[in-house]
Enzyme design. Structure first.
Site, PDB file in Angstrom:
ATOM      1  N   LYS A  24       4.206  -6.762   4.512  1.00 42.26           N
ATOM      2  CA  LYS A  24       4.883  -6.885   5.630  1.00 42.26           C
ATOM      3  C   LYS A  24       5.505  -8.007   6.070  1.00 42.26           C
ATOM      4  O   LYS A  24       6.571  -8.302   7.272  1.00 42.26           O
ATOM      5  CB  LYS A  24       4.137  -6.221   6.111  1.00 42.26           C
ATOM      6  CG  LYS A  24       3.683  -3.973   7.189  1.00 42.26           C
ATOM      7  CD  LYS A  24       4.764  -3.898   6.506  1.00 42.26           C
ATOM      8  CE  LYS A  24       5.213  -2.162   5.545  1.00 42.26           C
ATOM      9  NZ  LYS A  24       6.271  -2.363   4.788  1.00 42.26           N
ATOM     10  N   TYR A  29       4.255   2.345   4.260  1.00 39.37           N
ATOM     11  CA  TYR A  29       4.033   0.545   3.088  1.00 39.37           C
ATOM     12  C   TYR A  29       5.648   0.708   2.733  1.00 39.37           C
ATOM     13  O   TYR A  29       6.432  -0.089   2.648  1.00 39.37           O
ATOM     14  CB  TYR A  29       3.454   1.194   2.001  1.00 39.37           C
ATOM     15  CG  TYR A  29       3.312   0.655   1.220  1.00 39.37           C
ATOM     16  CD1 TYR A  29       4.171   0.080   0.248  1.00 39.37           C
ATOM     17  CD2 TYR A  29       2.845  -0.324   1.040  1.00 39.37           C
ATOM     18  CE1 TYR A  29       3.920  -0.783  -1.114  1.00 39.37           C
ATOM     19  CE2 TYR A  29       2.288  -2.052   0.266  1.00 39.37           C
ATOM     20  CZ  TYR A  29       3.626  -1.730  -0.689  1.00 39.37           C
ATOM     21  OH  TYR A  29       2.577  -3.343  -1.718  1.00 39.37           O
ATOM     22  N   PRO A  83      -1.473 -10.633   4.129  1.00 40.83           N
ATOM     23  CA  PRO A  83      -0.229  -9.784   3.350  1.00 40.83           C
ATOM     24  C   PRO A  83      -0.700  -8.260   2.845  1.00 40.83           C
ATOM     25  O   PRO A  83       0.132  -8.284   2.045  1.00 40.83           O
ATOM     26  CB  PRO A  83       0.004 -11.034   1.895  1.00 40.83           C
ATOM     27  CG  PRO A  83      -1.388 -12.092   2.658  1.00 40.83           C
ATOM     28  CD  PRO A  83      -1.758 -11.684   4.152  1.00 40.83           C
ATOM     29  N   TYR A 118      -4.277  -1.793  -5.542  1.00 35.71           N
ATOM     30  CA  TYR A 118      -5.072  -2.744  -4.243  1.00 35.71           C
ATOM     31  C   TYR A 118      -6.694  -2.351  -4.368  1.00 35.71           C
ATOM     32  O   TYR A 118      -6.563  -0.842  -5.573  1.00 35.71           O
ATOM     33  CB  TYR A 118      -4.586  -1.898  -3.342  1.00 35.71           C
ATOM     34  CG  TYR A 118      -3.060  -2.694  -2.418  1.00 35.71           C
ATOM     35  CD1 TYR A 118      -2.174  -1.981  -3.004  1.00 35.71           C
ATOM     36  CD2 TYR A 118      -3.159  -3.603  -1.344  1.00 35.71           C
ATOM     37  CE1 TYR A 118      -0.804  -2.616  -2.469  1.00 35.71           C
ATOM     38  CE2 TYR A 118      -2.008  -4.159  -0.636  1.00 35.71           C
ATOM     39  CZ  TYR A 118      -1.205  -3.944  -1.703  1.00 35.71           C
ATOM     40  OH  TYR A 118       0.442  -4.139  -0.524  1.00 35.71           O
ATOM     41  N   HIS A 149       9.717   0.467  -7.237  1.00 33.23           N
ATOM     42  CA  HIS A 149       8.452   1.322  -8.091  1.00 33.23           C
ATOM     43  C   HIS A 149       8.160   2.869  -6.972  1.00 33.23           C
ATOM     44  O   HIS A 149       8.756   2.722  -5.594  1.00 33.23           O
ATOM     45  CB  HIS A 149       7.201   0.066  -6.835  1.00 33.23           C
ATOM     46  CG  HIS A 149       7.426  -1.048  -8.114  1.00 33.23           C
ATOM     47  ND1 HIS A 149       5.616  -1.194  -7.655  1.00 33.23           N
ATOM     48  CD2 HIS A 149       7.489  -1.110  -9.260  1.00 33.23           C
ATOM     49  CE1 HIS A 149       5.605  -2.323  -9.663  1.00 33.23           C
ATOM     50  NE2 HIS A 149       7.220  -1.863  -9.937  1.00 33.23           N
TER      51      HIS A 149
END
Ligand code: FAS
Ligand code: PHB
Length: 393
Positions: free
Chosen positions: A300, A387, A296, A204, A75
């Site tokens: 990570k 990220y 979560p 998200y 991604h």
């Protein structure tokens, strides 16, 4: 009592223990991995899904990346949804072309177990480690209860890779052990559903009802999460209620329905941050969830665990091959600096995406933070770099 001897005794066959075993094996350091659960249990446990750029390379370099590269979903962006609008953060554009790979933690575990068994290396399932002895001597040992009775393993070093409820971190003496903790006022209900992903990338979402996350495992398997109350139980969430709430929270002015399917796994996980210091005591080294827990939201958990192992494997090989304990001496400090960075990023993502039931000022601040994260190039760049590759920055 059966007696065994090795150079490094590894407690726990999660991602941390298995990758450590693999790295030591490849460097010619003898080691034994002990796991209290069965092989079937650890291979079906659904957990993390996002692998950072540098950690995917680490798994590859350890010789365990063949299926990850073949089946993992690469991604280059991630979507944020709030106030019924969608905003894409172009991760790779902002992070030197780096990307994430979506590949279930249990697949990483399966790949590492298969490699270890193929190599004929010692991996003892259904063996619960019950005691760690002599940690401040030159002759540490561990005891375990197996199906055939007790065993004692004499070794030179012990790696505590047994997660947050294991025996290793409890073996730190009170003068050494210090725990920093935060419990969040929500949990995550996670489902695995036989539904083709509605979106190419992760979503998200912050909605007034709560948090939602859209992820996936394959072209036919979706992984989705809802923020729920800590007191919620799976019994309070029927399939219909789960799908209705996911549709409500993920809806935008353009889209309203997500692909649904049979739910094949579901669980509720508490949201906690924990840091255990020190990560070393004498001949015992902690790695992974045994030393730290992150919520979560920042994806990570497993990445942090494998980043610890990268440092620990190098330190053990330097000591056992070259009699150089420089890396050992700085292991805890080296890892903790990165651990706190991951705690900060995970806390930032968690606070920003979960509405606060009691504090509207906090909600105002969080929405401002979220708007900045998607509209300011500088803020998006920091988020993207953390990220995709926090553990290698
Ligand atoms: P693990 O907990 O994976 O492995 C420890 C192993 O040690 C276990 O197999 C355990 O059985 C074994 N063990 C314990 N005590 C023992 C003893 N006395 N003797 C022998 N063996 C013993 N992270 C994300 O990034 N995204 C997510 O969505 C996410 N979801 C999660 C959901 C849940 C329910 C949990 C608990 C964690 C989740 N995590 C997630 C975090 C997770 O991925 C961890 O970071 C990751 O499993 C850490 O790996 P290990 O440190 O190897 O610990
Ligand atoms: C997952 O795919 O399980 C996943 C993805 C991103 C997260 C947490 C979990 O932040």
């Amino acid at each position: 009592m059966k007696e065994l001897r090795t150079q490094v005794a590894i407690v726990g066959a999660g991602p941390a223990g298995l990758l450590l075993g693999q790295l030591l094996q490849r460097s010619g350091v003898d080691n034994v991995v002990l796991e209290r659960r069965s092989r079937e249990y650890v291979e079906q446990r659904v957990r993390a899904g996002v692998i950072e750029f540098g950690i995917a390379n680490l798994i590859d370099d350890a010789g365990a990346g063949e299926r990850l590269r073949r089946e993992g979903l690469v991604h280059h962006g991630v979507e944020f949804r709030f106030e019924r609008n969608a905003y894409r953060v172009p991760l790779s554009d902002l992070a030197d072309g780096k990307s994430i790979t979506v590949y279930g933690q249990q697949e990483v575990v399966k790949d590492l177990i298969a490699l270890r068994l193929q190599a004929g290396a010692s991996l003892l399932f259904d063996h619960e480690v019950t005691a760690l002895d002599g940690l401040t001597t030159d002759e540490p040992s561990i005891e375990a209860e197996g199906v055939d009775g007790k065993i004692r393993i004499s070794c030179e070093y012990v790696a505590g890779c047994d997660g947050s409820f294991g025996v290793a971190n409890r073996s730190l003496p009170t003068g050494i052990l210090r725990k920093y903790e935060r419990t969040y006022p929500f949990s995550w209900l996670g489902i695995l559903a036989e539904a083709p992903p509605t979106s190419e990338e992760l979503i998200y979402c912050r909605h007034e009802n709560g948090f939602a996350l859209y992820s996936m495992r394959s072209p036919t398997l979706s992984r989705l999460y809802l923020g729920v109350r800590p007191s919620d139980t799976l019994g309070a969430w029927s399939d219909d209620r789960i799908w209705d709430e996911l549709n409500a929270r993920l809806a935008t002015v353009e889209t309203s329905e997500i692909h649904q399917g049979r739910i094949v796994e579901r669980s509720i996980t508490a949201m906690r941050s924990v840091v255990v210091t020190a990560m070393r005591h004498g001949r015992l080294f902690l790695a992974g969830d045994a030393a730290h827990i992150v919520p979560p939201t920042g994806a990570k958990g497993m990445n942090l665990a494998l980043a610890d192992v990268r440092v620990l494997a190098e330190a053990l090989v330097a000591r056992l091959h070259d009699n150089d304990d420089t890396l050992m001496a700085t292991y805890s400090a080296t890892c903790l600096e990165r651990v706190w960075r991951a705690e900060e990023f995970s806390n930032y993502m968690t606070q920003m995406l979960h509405p606060n039931d009691e504090d509207d000022f906090e909600n105002g601040v969080q929405l401002a933070r979220l708007r900045q994260a998607v509209h300011s190039r500088e803020a998006s760049t920091v988020l993207a770099r953390n990220y995709v590759d926090l553990n290698s920055l």
